[in-house]
Design a protein around this motif. Structure first.
Motif, mmCIF file in Angstrom:
data_model
loop_
_atom_site.group_PDB
_atom_site.id
_atom_site.type_symbol
_atom_site.label_atom_id
_atom_site.label_comp_id
_atom_site.label_asym_id
_atom_site.label_seq_id
_atom_site.Cartn_x
_atom_site.Cartn_y
_atom_site.Cartn_z
ATOM 1 N N THR A 87 29.945 29.711 40.083
ATOM 2 C CA THR A 87 30.494 28.460 39.565
ATOM 3 C C THR A 87 32.018 28.478 39.615
ATOM 4 O O THR A 87 32.669 29.287 38.942
ATOM 5 N N ASP A 88 32.596 27.635 40.458
ATOM 6 C CA ASP A 88 34.040 27.386 40.506
ATOM 7 C C ASP A 88 34.831 28.708 40.595
ATOM 8 O O ASP A 88 35.782 28.923 39.845
ATOM 9 N N VAL A 89 34.449 29.561 41.524
ATOM 10 C CA VAL A 89 35.115 30.861 41.685
ATOM 11 C C VAL A 89 36.339 30.719 42.589
ATOM 12 O O VAL A 89 36.242 30.224 43.712
ATOM 13 N N SER A 90 37.486 31.146 42.075
ATOM 14 C CA SER A 90 38.727 31.174 42.857
ATOM 15 C C SER A 90 39.382 32.536 42.670
ATOM 16 O O SER A 90 39.427 33.072 41.548
ATOM 17 N N LEU A 91 39.895 33.100 43.758
ATOM 18 C CA LEU A 91 40.553 34.408 43.674
ATOM 19 C C LEU A 91 41.408 34.638 44.906
ATOM 20 O O LEU A 91 41.241 33.975 45.939
ATOM 21 N N SER B 42 37.763 45.967 43.294
ATOM 22 C CA SER B 42 36.370 46.144 42.905
ATOM 23 C C SER B 42 35.848 44.871 42.261
ATOM 24 O O SER B 42 36.532 44.237 41.454
ATOM 25 N N ILE B 43 34.621 44.503 42.619
ATOM 26 C CA ILE B 43 33.911 43.390 41.986
ATOM 27 C C ILE B 43 32.845 43.988 41.077
ATOM 28 O O ILE B 43 32.011 44.788 41.528
ATOM 29 N N THR B 44 32.884 43.636 39.803
ATOM 30 C CA THR B 44 31.955 44.210 38.830
ATOM 31 C C THR B 44 31.195 43.105 38.099
ATOM 32 O O THR B 44 31.544 41.930 38.176
ATOM 33 N N GLY B 45 30.184 43.526 37.367
ATOM 34 C CA GLY B 45 29.383 42.601 36.578
ATOM 35 C C GLY B 45 27.966 43.119 36.451
ATOM 36 O O GLY B 45 27.530 43.975 37.224
ATOM 37 N N THR C 188 42.653 47.117 53.530
ATOM 38 C CA THR C 188 42.161 46.331 52.412
ATOM 39 C C THR C 188 40.706 46.720 52.139
ATOM 40 O O THR C 188 39.882 46.704 53.046
ATOM 41 N N ILE C 189 40.427 47.082 50.889
ATOM 42 C CA ILE C 189 39.095 47.536 50.495
ATOM 43 C C ILE C 189 38.546 46.583 49.441
ATOM 44 O O ILE C 189 39.215 46.289 48.447
ATOM 45 N N LEU C 190 37.322 46.106 49.647
ATOM 46 C CA LEU C 190 36.663 45.224 48.686
ATOM 47 C C LEU C 190 35.261 45.755 48.441
ATOM 48 O O LEU C 190 34.436 45.786 49.352
ATOM 49 N N THR C 191 34.992 46.195 47.212
ATOM 50 C CA THR C 191 33.692 46.800 46.929
ATOM 51 C C THR C 191 33.034 46.167 45.711
ATOM 52 O O THR C 191 33.706 45.807 44.741
ATOM 53 N N SER D 209 40.624 51.339 40.767
ATOM 54 C CA SER D 209 41.045 50.517 41.896
ATOM 55 C C SER D 209 42.254 49.664 41.494
ATOM 56 O O SER D 209 42.649 49.628 40.332
ATOM 57 N N ASP D 210 42.861 48.971 42.467
ATOM 58 C CA ASP D 210 44.074 48.194 42.189
ATOM 59 C C ASP D 210 43.794 46.950 41.350
ATOM 60 O O ASP D 210 44.631 46.510 40.562
ATOM 61 N N LYS D 211 42.606 46.385 41.541
ATOM 62 C CA LYS D 211 42.286 45.120 40.880
ATOM 63 C C LYS D 211 40.788 45.059 40.642
ATOM 64 O O LYS D 211 40.003 45.512 41.477
ATOM 65 N N VAL D 212 40.403 44.519 39.494
ATOM 66 C CA VAL D 212 38.984 44.338 39.179
ATOM 67 C C VAL D 212 38.704 42.846 39.016
ATOM 68 O O VAL D 212 39.398 42.146 38.277
ATOM 69 N N ILE D 213 37.693 42.370 39.743
ATOM 70 C CA ILE D 213 37.201 41.005 39.581
ATOM 71 C C ILE D 213 35.857 41.114 38.872
ATOM 72 O O ILE D 213 34.885 41.624 39.436
ATOM 73 N N HIS D 214 35.823 40.687 37.615
ATOM 74 C CA HIS D 214 34.613 40.860 36.806
ATOM 75 C C HIS D 214 33.898 39.521 36.664
ATOM 76 O O HIS D 214 34.490 38.514 36.246
ATOM 77 N N LEU D 215 32.625 39.521 37.045
ATOM 78 C CA LEU D 215 31.832 38.296 36.984
ATOM 79 C C LEU D 215 30.874 38.318 35.802
ATOM 80 O O LEU D 215 30.252 39.350 35.507
#
Length: 223
Positions: free
Chosen positions: A23-27, A36-39, A196-199, A210-216
């Protein structure tokens, strides 16, 4: 410089009934960053990675990678873009067990045919050396340990000089020691080579470092 720009992504699954997953994800993801993408399970993190990988094209909104808009592109164009610009590392290594380590790493580059076979072999050996598994080059992939196989899978992901390495639970099948080795390799690739690493990960320690965490949470970015 932003390598990935995502604006107002909405994603639905239609089976068995229509359900909104994102829903309305922007990054934004900067070039050379380790993200890292977590959740929790069901939060939408793997769905988001799949969209960013360009393998799922059914979404609302905008995904720009290296300045190129992914929305509305034909499948053939997207497949060519993936082959040139995205390397994948999965929870399971997906190496071909009857082939040598060296051959497994060479295969994506042989398919792309950007370099001669001799050049590809040298590049593959250089990457295997960088990842500390060059001594295993002539062995069948099935004879390696789990940690070694995952390092070979990372080498394979690097062979076409991708803009982005995307990992779906890349340490999920590894013990803590080998998970730490894989993390350190990603960190080295990011800091020393500008990769660039995206996990996607369930490993909180991995994500924290990691440098940045995107938590869903329930399909939305938290915080």
């Amino acid at each position: 410089m932003n390598l990935i720009e995502v604006r107002n992504i909405n994603k639905y699954f239609d089976q068995p009934t229509r359900m909104q997953v994102l829903t309305d994800v922007s990054l934004d993801i900067e070039k050379g960053h380790f993200v890292s993408i977590t959740g929790k399970s069901g939060s939408g993190k793997s769905t988001l990675l799949y969209l960013l990988s360009t393998m799922d094209t059914a979404f609302e909104g905008s995904i720009r990678i290296n300045g190129e808009e992914m929305q509305g592109k034909r499948n053939r164009w997207l497949a060519d873009f993936r082959n040139h610009h995205i390397g994948f590392v999965f929870q399971f290594h997906y190496l071909l067990p009857e082939f040598s380590v060296l051959r497994n790493v060479m295969l994506p580059a042989l398919k792309l045919a950007r370099y001669s076979p001799a050049e590809i072999e040298q590049r593959a050996m250089d990457i295997l050396k960088l990842l500390g598994v060059d001594g295993q080059a002539t062995k069948r992939a099935s004879l390696l340990s789990g940690g070694q196989q995952q390092r070979v899978a990372i080498a394979r992901a690097l062979i076409n000089e991708p803009l982005i390495i995307m990992g779906d639970e890349p340490t999920g099948n590894l013990d803590s020691q080998n998970a730490a080795i894989v993390f350190d390799l990603f960190r080295q690739l990011s800091s020393e080579r500008g990769q660039t690493i995206l996990t996607v990960t369930h490993d909180d320690d991995f994500a924290r470092r990691s440098d940045k965490v995107i938590h869903l949470v329930d399909g939305r970015i938290a915080g």
